[in-house]
Write a protein that holds these residues in place. Structure first.
Motif, short mmCIF file in Angstrom:
data_model
loop_
_atom_site.label_atom_id
_atom_site.label_comp_id
_atom_site.label_asym_id
_atom_site.label_seq_id
_atom_site.Cartn_x
_atom_site.Cartn_y
_atom_site.Cartn_z
N LEU A 74 22.54 50.44 101.59
CA LEU A 74 22.32 49.51 102.68
C LEU A 74 21.67 48.23 102.17
O LEU A 74 22.03 47.11 102.57
N SER A 75 20.72 48.44 101.20
CA SER A 75 19.94 47.29 100.71
C SER A 75 20.86 46.26 100.04
O SER A 75 20.56 45.08 100.04
N ASN A 91 21.35 47.77 112.68
CA ASN A 91 21.80 48.48 113.90
C ASN A 91 22.98 49.39 113.61
O ASN A 91 23.03 50.54 114.07
N ARG A 92 23.88 48.88 112.87
CA ARG A 92 25.02 49.72 112.55
C ARG A 92 24.62 50.96 111.75
O ARG A 92 25.09 52.05 111.97
N GLY A 110 5.03 40.62 102.37
CA GLY A 110 4.54 41.86 102.99
C GLY A 110 4.63 41.80 104.51
O GLY A 110 4.20 42.72 105.20
N LYS A 111 5.24 40.78 105.04
CA LYS A 111 5.36 40.64 106.49
C LYS A 111 6.67 41.25 106.96
O LYS A 111 7.67 41.15 106.28
N GLU A 112 6.64 41.93 108.10
CA GLU A 112 7.85 42.53 108.64
C GLU A 112 8.74 41.41 109.16
O GLU A 112 8.28 40.56 109.93
N GLN A 113 10.01 41.45 108.75
CA GLN A 113 10.93 40.40 109.21
C GLN A 113 11.83 40.95 110.31
O GLN A 113 12.05 40.31 111.32
N ILE A 114 12.34 42.15 110.09
CA ILE A 114 13.21 42.77 111.09
C ILE A 114 12.72 44.20 111.29
O ILE A 114 12.39 44.89 110.33
N LYS A 115 12.71 44.63 112.55
CA LYS A 115 12.33 46.01 112.81
C LYS A 115 13.24 46.56 113.89
O LYS A 115 13.24 46.06 115.03
N VAL A 116 14.14 47.49 113.51
CA VAL A 116 15.13 48.01 114.45
C VAL A 116 14.83 49.50 114.68
O VAL A 116 14.60 50.24 113.74
N SER A 117 14.84 49.91 115.95
CA SER A 117 14.58 51.31 116.26
C SER A 117 15.63 51.83 117.22
O SER A 117 16.22 51.03 117.96
#
Ligand code: ADP
Length: 783
Positions: A74-75, A91-92, A110-117
């Motif tokens: 994925l990375s 998302n996919r 170290g900051k969160e850029q995207i957070k998908v749940s």
């Protein structure tokens, strides 16, 4: 201690050894296969379990690797600065792989850029700075890693993956949360037998996966279990063969545990299986062992018994047979057909029995012959012995007789000796006695010589044994003519008289007077008395001749004097009596009372004097033989009454009652009436005189066919015992009587006795001092 071997028959011994050896072999053989088989079974079970665990671990590892791999892939799709595109990719990804439920992109700061749940949408302000977090730093440093296990609000366990993003210019990291439920399904599916349990612990020993999820939620730490410790600390595979791999689980069951470490995660996978399940194969092996043992044992036993019976049956038969033969039954034969050595032995025995029988018959014949010979010899010997015994008996008898004769002779000699000594002793005694007698005799003779009386002694046979000089003179006889003769054999009138007296007396003591002829008219008083020895035996008789001539002369003179004096006194006494009577009767004129009393006393004294004079005259007459009796038939009862009447005056004075029961029939006797009356008067007078005033005097009269008995009883003073024998003697008065009644002559009873005896009667009395007296007399009835 000494081990005692019990007594057993050979058969039993062999059977015993056979059994012991058979069983030992059976046990040994069984153990040889059983023990390795058991341990192999155990190893197999453990290996199987371990294999399954390894497979499970492999699957778990693959699962984690797969997830990591998909994240890395994925990375590669992520581009710097293309945030929306990246979000779309995320998302996919989440839709494709539902086991990830949250994914976050962190930039190089170290900051969160995207957070998908899957469950929520995060806005810009909700993104946080994770610079300080370890995952981020490690991931930024290029290391992919898996976090510890976390639990979400629904208590579902999850882990966080952190991987570096190499496609970014300035590096960054992805963190993704992965639900472990999928992995748990893999673990739960691991089964070794129906009751096995597989669980997973994390690197601290905490339970993180278990078929029972509630246990997981309890956050249990199992690091105390030895297998868990070995896996998580030492990263060691646990094969279940070590002792500590068996333990009691939380349900109290003994379980066997195997396990493997999950290398990448640092966790451990463990499979527990109940021991009885794991080793169920062992049970059937042990059952097989027991069955084999039992069957084997039984067959050993029965085979052993058969063997013993087969081998020892003939031997027993052989033994019994030899016993019978040994007991003397030589006709007995053993019948053993075993075809072996025992049969040979039996044959040998049979042969031996046959030979024995022959020898026995031969021996018996010999013994019989020998017995006959011996019997003949014994008979001969017996006869000789008998002869010898007979001779011995005869000899013994002779010897006994001789011994007895010898003993008798010795005894006789002893006796003779004793007799001799006794005779000597007797002779000595006799000699002494003779001497003593001599002395006695001399003494007696001296006494006899000095006696003034004559003395003749007769021995027990009536022979004259002694006569003194005085007797010789009195009888005018010589000693030699009279000694050793009976009196009857001796001539002479006096001797004849003495002989008669002796014959009359029959042993009593008696006195008799005889008149000797001749000028001087001597009178001898002859007394005879028996001589009684100490043993009360009559030794003889003694005759004493006492010369009473002089005494008789004096007595005669005295009597004559009394008669004369009495006669002379009687006349004046009568004159005085009649004179006083005249005066008292008042024939000579009146007299005063005092005069009358005085004269009355004088009259009574005179009366007593008259009575005394009469008594004295009567006595004198008796003694001179001039007391004349005139017998006639009289009525005795009337005489008694008359006599009582004559007493009334003196009886009245003393107030004495005279009792007399008159007999119904009259009693007649031949008697001198006055003299009998005198005797009765005397007895009645005494009864009144010696009774106290107011006493009773009882007069009784009775008779039988021959005699009458008259008695006078009073209750007066009685007569003292020591004076009783003198009561009928002349002038005797009892001392108690003298004290009470001063007047009395002591002649009344003397007279009465004379009178009664002259009538052929008897007079006697019974008395007790101070109680009273009874005087009796009896007289013959008139025919
Ligand atoms: P007397 O009576 O005159 O003395 P007796 O010859 O009759 O003489 O008696 C002699 C003695 O006998 C008496 O003195 C008396 O001691 C005794 N005597 C006789 N009769 C009796 C009697 N009935 N009771 C007691 N004493 C008696």
């Amino acid at each position: 201690m000494i081990l005692r071997i019990p007594k057993l028959k050979l058969g039993n011994k062999i059977a015993l050894i056979y059994f012991v050896l058979g069983f030992a072999t059976l046990i040994a053989v069984n153990f040889i296969w059983l023990l390795p088989s058991l341990s192999e079974t155990k190893i197999n079970a453990a290996n199987l379990q371990l294999e399954i665990a390894k497979r499970g671990a492999q699957e778990a590892n693959s699962f984690i690797d797969y997830k990591l791999d998909s994240l890395q892939k994925l990375s590669f799709f992520l581009r710097s600065e293309e945030t929306e595109k990246n979000r779309e990719t995320f998302n996919r990804f989440l839709q494709k792989d539902q086991s990830f439920f949250e994914i976050t992109l962190i930039d190089e700061t170290g900051k969160e850029q995207i957070k998908v749940s899957q469950f929520e949408i995060f806005t810009e302000p909700e993104l946080i700075d994770r610079r300080e977090e370890e995952y981020f730093q490690k991931a930024l440093a290029g290391v992919s890693l898996v976090s510890q296990v976390f639990f979400n609000e629904k208590a579902e366990p999850y882990v966080i993956f952190a991987i570096p993003i190499f496609s970014f210019q300035k590096r960054g990291a992805i963190t993704a949360k992965l639900k472990l439920s999928e992995m748990w399904q893999i673990v739960s599916a691991l089964k070794v037998g129906p009751e096995s349990r597989a669980f997973v612990v994390d690197d601290e020993g905490k339970l993180i996966a278990d078929p029972n999820p509630s246990l997981v939620l309890k956050n249990i730490n199992l690091s105390d279990l030895a297998p868990v410790r070995k896996i998580i600390e030492n990263k060691q595979i646990v094969d279940g063969l070590a002792g500590e791999d068996r333990y009691l689980n939380d349900q109290g069951r003994s379980v066997l545990a195997v396990g493997v470490p999950l290398q990448k995660l640092g966790w451990g996978l463990i499979i527990e299986r109940p021991e009885e399940d794991a080793y169920s194969a062992l049970g059937s092996k042990i059952t097989a062992f027991i069955l084999i043992f039992l069957l084997g044992g039984l067959s050993i036993f029965f085979v052993g018994r058969l063997l013993v019976a087969y081998l020892f049956g003939p031997m027993k038969k052989l033994g019994d047979g030899t016993k019978i033969i040994g007991a003397g039954n030589l006709d007995y034969r053993l019948n053993i057909r075993t075809g072996d050595e025992i049969e040979e032995l039996a044959e040998a025995f049979n042969e031996m029995a046959g030979q024995l029988k022959d020898s026995y018959v031969y021996l018996e014949r010999k013994v019989e012959e020998r017995t006959k010979e011996l019997k003949a010899q014994r008979d001969q010997l017996g006869q000789s012995a008998k002869k010898l015994i007979d001779r011995d008996i005869v000899l013994g008898e002779v010897r006994k007789q001789q011994e007895k004769a010898l003993i008798d002779a010795t005894e006789a000699r002893h006796k003779a000796e004793e007799a001799r000594i006794a005779s000597l002793n007797i002779l000595e005694d006799i000699e002494e006695a003779r001497k003593a007698q001599e002395v006695e005799k001399n003494k007696i003779e001296a006494v006899l010589r000095s006696l003034t009386d004559g003395l003749i002694m007769l021995d027990q046979f009536g022979w004259v044994s002694l006569i003194n000089v005085e007797a010789e003179l009195m009888l005018n006889i010589k000693k030699e003519d009279i000694l050793s003769k009976r009196l009857g054999e001796i001539e002479g009138p006096i001797i004849k008289k003495i002989d008669e007296i002796l014959k009359m007396e029959e042993g009593g003591v008696e006195k008799e007077e005889i008149q000797l002829g001749g000028a001087d008219e001597r009178i001898l008083e002859i007394s005879t008395a028996p001589v009684i020895g100490i043993d009360k035996k009559m030794l003889g008789q003694v005759i004493i001749l006492h010369d009473v001539t002089r005494e008789k002369a004096v007595e005669k003179m005295k009597s004559e004097f009394v008669t004369i004096a009495a006669h002379q006194l009687r006349t004046p006494l009568s004159a005085v009596k009649w004179t006083l009577r005249l005066i008292l009767d008042g024939d000579l004129g009146l007299i005063s009372k005092e005069q009358s009393e005085t004269l009355q006393k004088g009259y009574q004294s005179n009366e007593r004097m008259i009575r005394l004079v009469n008594d004295l005259l009567n006595i004198a007459r008796i003694e001179e033989g001039r007391f004349i009796y005139g017998f006639s038939k009289i009525s005795f009862v009337a005489l008694v009454e008359e006599t009582i009447d004559s007493f009334q005056s003196s009886v009245n004075m003393k107030n004495i009652k005279i009792k007399f029961e008159r007999p119904k029939i009259d009693i007649e006797i031949l008697a001198d009436r006055e003299k009998i009356k005198l005797a009765m008067q005397n007895l009645m007078e005494n009864a009144v005189n010696y009774s106290p005033a107011g006493g009773d005097v009882t007069i009784s009269l009775g008779c039988d066919k021959m005699n009458l008995t008259f008695s006078v009883a009073d209750k007066g003073m009685g007569i003292p015992k020591k004076q009783q024998e003198r009561i009928f003697t002349k002038f005797f008065r009892g001392e108690n009587a003298v004290r009470v009644e001063t007047e009395g002559t002591g002649l009344g009873l003397f007279l009465a006795k004379n009178i009664i005896e002259k009538h052929g009667g008897k007079i006697w009395f019974e008395t007790e001092e101070n109680k009273g007296s009874t005087f009796y007399f009896s007289l013959p009835l008139a025919k």
